[in-house]
Write a protein that holds these residues in place. Structure first.
Motif, PDB file in Angstrom:
ATOM      1  N   LEU A  17       0.886  -1.102  -0.042  1.00 24.18           N
ATOM      2  CA  LEU A  17      -0.139   0.163  -0.112  1.00 24.18           C
ATOM      3  C   LEU A  17       0.762   1.286  -0.003  1.00 24.18           C
ATOM      4  CD1 LEU A  17      -3.289  -0.155   0.583  1.00 24.18           C
ATOM      5  CD2 LEU A  17      -1.972  -2.335   0.910  1.00 24.18           C
ATOM      6  N   VAL A  18       1.129   2.010  -1.030  1.00 33.29           N
ATOM      7  CA  VAL A  18       1.901   3.042  -1.459  1.00 33.29           C
ATOM      8  C   VAL A  18       0.985   4.250  -1.301  1.00 33.29           C
ATOM      9  CG1 VAL A  18       3.778   4.043  -2.534  1.00 33.29           C
ATOM     10  CG2 VAL A  18       3.381   1.426  -2.681  1.00 33.29           C
ATOM     11  N   ILE A  19       1.302   5.209  -0.353  1.00 30.44           N
ATOM     12  CA  ILE A  19       0.325   6.254  -0.167  1.00 30.44           C
ATOM     13  C   ILE A  19       0.961   7.503  -0.142  1.00 30.44           C
ATOM     14  CG2 ILE A  19      -1.292   7.336   1.487  1.00 30.44           C
ATOM     15  CD1 ILE A  19      -1.793   4.358   2.543  1.00 30.44           C
ATOM     16  N   ALA A  54       9.333  -8.040   2.490  1.00 32.39           N
ATOM     17  CA  ALA A  54      10.336  -7.762   1.124  1.00 32.39           C
ATOM     18  C   ALA A  54       9.663  -8.020  -0.041  1.00 32.39           C
ATOM     19  CB  ALA A  54      11.447  -8.613   1.589  1.00 32.39           C
ATOM     20  N   ALA A  55       8.782  -8.877  -0.082  1.00 37.80           N
ATOM     21  CA  ALA A  55       8.077  -9.320  -1.334  1.00 37.80           C
ATOM     22  C   ALA A  55       7.156  -8.327  -1.952  1.00 37.80           C
ATOM     23  CB  ALA A  55       7.285 -10.566  -1.004  1.00 37.80           C
ATOM     24  N   ALA A  56       6.596  -7.620  -0.799  1.00 35.00           N
ATOM     25  CA  ALA A  56       5.856  -6.485  -1.250  1.00 35.00           C
ATOM     26  C   ALA A  56       6.658  -5.443  -1.864  1.00 35.00           C
ATOM     27  CB  ALA A  56       4.870  -5.840  -0.091  1.00 35.00           C
ATOM     28  N   CYS A  57       7.662  -5.136  -1.227  1.00 35.86           N
ATOM     29  CA  CYS A  57       8.817  -3.999  -1.946  1.00 35.86           C
ATOM     30  C   CYS A  57       9.231  -4.499  -3.065  1.00 35.86           C
ATOM     31  CB  CYS A  57       9.773  -3.864  -0.871  1.00 35.86           C
ATOM     32  SG  CYS A  57       9.064  -3.156   0.595  1.00 35.86           S
ATOM     33  N   THR A  64       5.876  -1.259 -10.845  1.00 37.88           N
ATOM     34  CA  THR A  64       5.656   0.085 -11.125  1.00 37.88           C
ATOM     35  C   THR A  64       7.238   0.921 -11.245  1.00 37.88           C
ATOM     36  OG1 THR A  64       5.836   0.789  -8.723  1.00 37.88           O
ATOM     37  CG2 THR A  64       3.818  -0.074  -9.438  1.00 37.88           C
ATOM     38  N   GLY A  65       8.205   0.222 -10.901  1.00 37.87           N
ATOM     39  CA  GLY A  65       9.323   1.020 -11.100  1.00 37.87           C
ATOM     40  C   GLY A  65       9.645   1.916 -10.035  1.00 37.87           C
ATOM     41  N   LEU A  66       8.693   1.898  -8.909  1.00 35.78           N
ATOM     42  CA  LEU A  66       8.841   2.694  -7.744  1.00 35.78           C
ATOM     43  C   LEU A  66       9.505   1.865  -6.678  1.00 35.78           C
ATOM     44  CD1 LEU A  66       8.211   5.595  -6.903  1.00 35.78           C
ATOM     45  CD2 LEU A  66       6.183   4.711  -5.797  1.00 35.78           C
ATOM     46  N   ALA A  67      10.689   2.518  -5.985  1.00 37.23           N
ATOM     47  CA  ALA A  67      11.302   1.926  -4.904  1.00 37.23           C
ATOM     48  C   ALA A  67      10.604   2.431  -3.495  1.00 37.23           C
ATOM     49  CB  ALA A  67      12.859   2.322  -4.816  1.00 37.23           C
ATOM     50  N   VAL A  68      10.285   1.281  -2.802  1.00 37.20           N
ATOM     51  CA  VAL A  68       9.535   1.689  -1.466  1.00 37.20           C
ATOM     52  C   VAL A  68      10.115   0.810  -0.416  1.00 37.20           C
ATOM     53  CG1 VAL A  68       7.431   2.225  -2.571  1.00 37.20           C
ATOM     54  CG2 VAL A  68       8.131  -0.191  -1.831  1.00 37.20           C
ATOM     55  N   THR A  69      10.045   1.300   0.753  1.00 32.05           N
ATOM     56  CA  THR A  69      10.410   0.609   2.128  1.00 32.05           C
ATOM     57  C   THR A  69       9.087   0.167   2.763  1.00 32.05           C
ATOM     58  OG1 THR A  69      10.696   2.285   3.255  1.00 32.05           O
ATOM     59  CG2 THR A  69      12.762   1.445   2.247  1.00 32.05           C
ATOM     60  N   ALA A  70       9.188  -0.898   3.431  1.00 38.63           N
ATOM     61  CA  ALA A  70       7.942  -1.423   3.992  1.00 38.63           C
ATOM     62  C   ALA A  70       8.007  -0.802   5.427  1.00 38.63           C
ATOM     63  CB  ALA A  70       7.646  -2.872   4.275  1.00 38.63           C
ATOM     64  N   GLU A  71       6.647  -0.143   6.100  1.00 40.29           N
ATOM     65  CA  GLU A  71       6.696   0.531   7.203  1.00 40.29           C
ATOM     66  C   GLU A  71       6.066  -0.285   8.575  1.00 40.29           C
ATOM     67  OE1 GLU A  71       5.750   4.475   7.912  1.00 40.29           O
ATOM     68  OE2 GLU A  71       7.902   4.699   7.244  1.00 40.29           O
ATOM     69  N   ARG A  72       4.928  -0.690   7.837  1.00 41.31           N
ATOM     70  CA  ARG A  72       4.127  -1.632   8.750  1.00 41.31           C
ATOM     71  C   ARG A  72       3.010  -2.377   8.407  1.00 41.31           C
ATOM     72  NH1 ARG A  72       2.038   3.312  10.079  1.00 41.31           N
ATOM     73  NH2 ARG A  72      -0.119   3.398  10.313  1.00 41.31           N
ATOM     74  N   LEU A  97       1.871  -1.142   4.715  1.00 42.61           N
ATOM     75  CA  LEU A  97       2.124   0.319   4.479  1.00 42.61           C
ATOM     76  C   LEU A  97       3.446   0.414   4.037  1.00 42.61           C
ATOM     77  CD1 LEU A  97       0.871   2.916   4.428  1.00 42.61           C
ATOM     78  CD2 LEU A  97       1.773   3.356   6.453  1.00 42.61           C
ATOM     79  N   CYS A  98       3.705   1.000   2.497  1.00 41.12           N
ATOM     80  CA  CYS A  98       5.114   1.089   2.116  1.00 41.12           C
ATOM     81  C   CYS A  98       5.218   2.559   1.900  1.00 41.12           C
ATOM     82  CB  CYS A  98       5.199   0.308   0.867  1.00 41.12           C
ATOM     83  SG  CYS A  98       5.199  -1.480   1.038  1.00 41.12           S
ATOM     84  N   GLN A  99       6.439   3.075   1.890  1.00 45.27           N
ATOM     85  CA  GLN A  99       6.920   4.670   1.861  1.00 45.27           C
ATOM     86  C   GLN A  99       7.637   4.584   0.593  1.00 45.27           C
ATOM     87  OE1 GLN A  99       5.399   7.139   3.182  1.00 45.27           O
ATOM     88  NE2 GLN A  99       4.624   6.075   4.879  1.00 45.27           N
ATOM     89  N   PRO A 100       7.312   5.498  -0.155  1.00 47.39           N
ATOM     90  CA  PRO A 100       8.278   5.641  -1.386  1.00 47.39           C
ATOM     91  C   PRO A 100       9.580   6.414  -0.955  1.00 47.39           C
ATOM     92  CG  PRO A 100       6.290   6.947  -1.781  1.00 47.39           C
ATOM     93  CD  PRO A 100       6.190   6.441  -0.318  1.00 47.39           C
ATOM     94  N   VAL A 101      10.751   5.593  -1.467  1.00 48.25           N
ATOM     95  CA  VAL A 101      12.121   6.034  -0.896  1.00 48.25           C
ATOM     96  C   VAL A 101      12.407   7.364  -1.178  1.00 48.25           C
ATOM     97  CG1 VAL A 101      14.613   5.849  -1.216  1.00 48.25           C
ATOM     98  CG2 VAL A 101      12.950   3.588  -1.240  1.00 48.25           C
ATOM     99  N   SER A 102      11.875   8.107  -2.457  1.00 49.50           N
ATOM    100  CA  SER A 102      11.954   9.321  -2.656  1.00 49.50           C
ATOM    101  C   SER A 102      10.870  10.195  -1.977  1.00 49.50           C
ATOM    102  CB  SER A 102      11.683   9.858  -4.074  1.00 49.50           C
ATOM    103  OG  SER A 102      12.433   8.919  -5.112  1.00 49.50           O
ATOM    104  N   PRO A 103      11.319  11.392  -1.501  1.00 47.45           N
ATOM    105  CA  PRO A 103      10.111  12.287  -0.756  1.00 47.45           C
ATOM    106  C   PRO A 103       8.954  12.417  -1.652  1.00 47.45           C
ATOM    107  CG  PRO A 103      12.327  13.219  -0.820  1.00 47.45           C
ATOM    108  CD  PRO A 103      12.516  12.261  -1.644  1.00 47.45           C
TER     109      PRO A 103
END
Ligand SMILES: Nc1nc2c([nH]c(=O)n2[C@@H]2O[C@H](COP(=O)(O)OP(=O)(O)OP(=O)(O)O)[C@@H](O)[C@H]2O)c(=O)[nH]1
Length: 164
Positions: A17-19, A54-57, A64-72, A97-103
Motif C-alpha cells: 500500500l503505497v500512499i 520484502a516481497a511487497a517491496c 511500478t518502477g517505484l522503490a519503496v520501504t515497508a513500514e508496517r 504500508l510502504c513509503q516511497p524512497v523518494s520524498p
C-alpha cells in the motif's frame, strides 16, 4: 501417505500500500491472471528467503518502477482449503504500508511508475477506491483506507489480526 497427515502447502502474497498526498497506487489485473480486470495493489508471491514485507517491496519495484520501504503491517487475510490431492492449502495475503524512497513532494513531478509493467498502475485518490472492484480479500483494507482519509493525510491504521 495419507494426505491429511502431510504438511499444508502455503501460498504467501505480499502486497504494498503505497500512499502519498491522499493517493494510493492501484493497478488492474491483466487478462490471463486470476481475477482479471479487477483492481489490485502492487504485490505478488513471497519467494524463497523473503518475508511478506520484502516481497511487497520487490513486487512494487518490479511492477511500478517505484522503490519503496515497508513500514508496517496494516491487514492480513487468510483462507484454507483442501486441494484436489487432499492436502491442505493455506493462502495468506499481507497488506503492508510502504513509503516511497523518494520524498513524496518529488513524486508528483517525477516520471512515476516507469516499469514496463507499469501501464496498468496509477496513483488513485483514496476517496475513489470505493468505486473500484477489488478481490474480496481487499474488502477490509479498502474500508480502513477510506475511513482514515482526513484532509489527504496519510492514514494511521491499526494492524489487525487474521482472527478478527
Ligand atoms: N498483487 C495483488 N494480489 C492480490 C491482491 N488482492 C488479492 O486477493 N490478490 C491475490 O493475490 C494473488 C497474487 O498473486 P500473483 O499476482 O503473484 O499471482 P498471479 O496472478 O500470477 O497468480 P494466479 O493467477 O496464479 O493467482 C492473486 O491470487 C491475487 O488475486 C492485491 O491487492 N494485489
Amino acid at each position: 501417505m495419507n494426505p491429511s497427515l502431510q504438511e499444508p502447502r502455503f501460498k504467501k502474497i505480499g502486497v504494498a500500500l503505497v500512499i502519498a498526498w491522499g493517493h494510493v497506487i492501484v493497478g488492474q489485473r491483466q487478462p490471463g491472471q486470476s481475477f482479471a480486470g479487477l483492481a489490485e495493489f502492487p504485490g505478488g508471491k513471497v519467494e524463497s528467503g523473503e518475508d511478506f514485507a520484502a516481497a511487497a517491496c520487490r513486487e512494487c519495484l518490479e511492477e511500478t518502477g517505484l522503490a519503496v520501504t515497508a513500514e508496517r503491517l496494516l491487514d492480513a487475510w487468510q483462507s484454507t482449503r483442501v486441494g484436489d490431492d487432499g492436502i491442505e492449502e493455506i493462502f495468506r495475503i499481507e497488506f503492508w504500508l510502504c513509503q516511497p524512497v523518494s520524498p513524496s513532494a518529488d513524486l508528483r513531478e517525477s516520471s512515476l511508475l516507469t516499469s514496463s509493467l507499469a501501464g496498468a498502475f496509477h496513483w488513485v485518490p483514496i476517496a475513489e477506491l470505493a468505486q473500484l472492484k477489488f478481490p474480496s480479500a481487499n474488502t477490509k483494507i479498502i474500508e480502513l483506507l477510506i475511513k482514515n482519509v482526513i484532509d489527504n493525510e496519510e492514514p494511521h491504521l491499526e494492524s489487525s489480526s487474521i482472527d478478527d
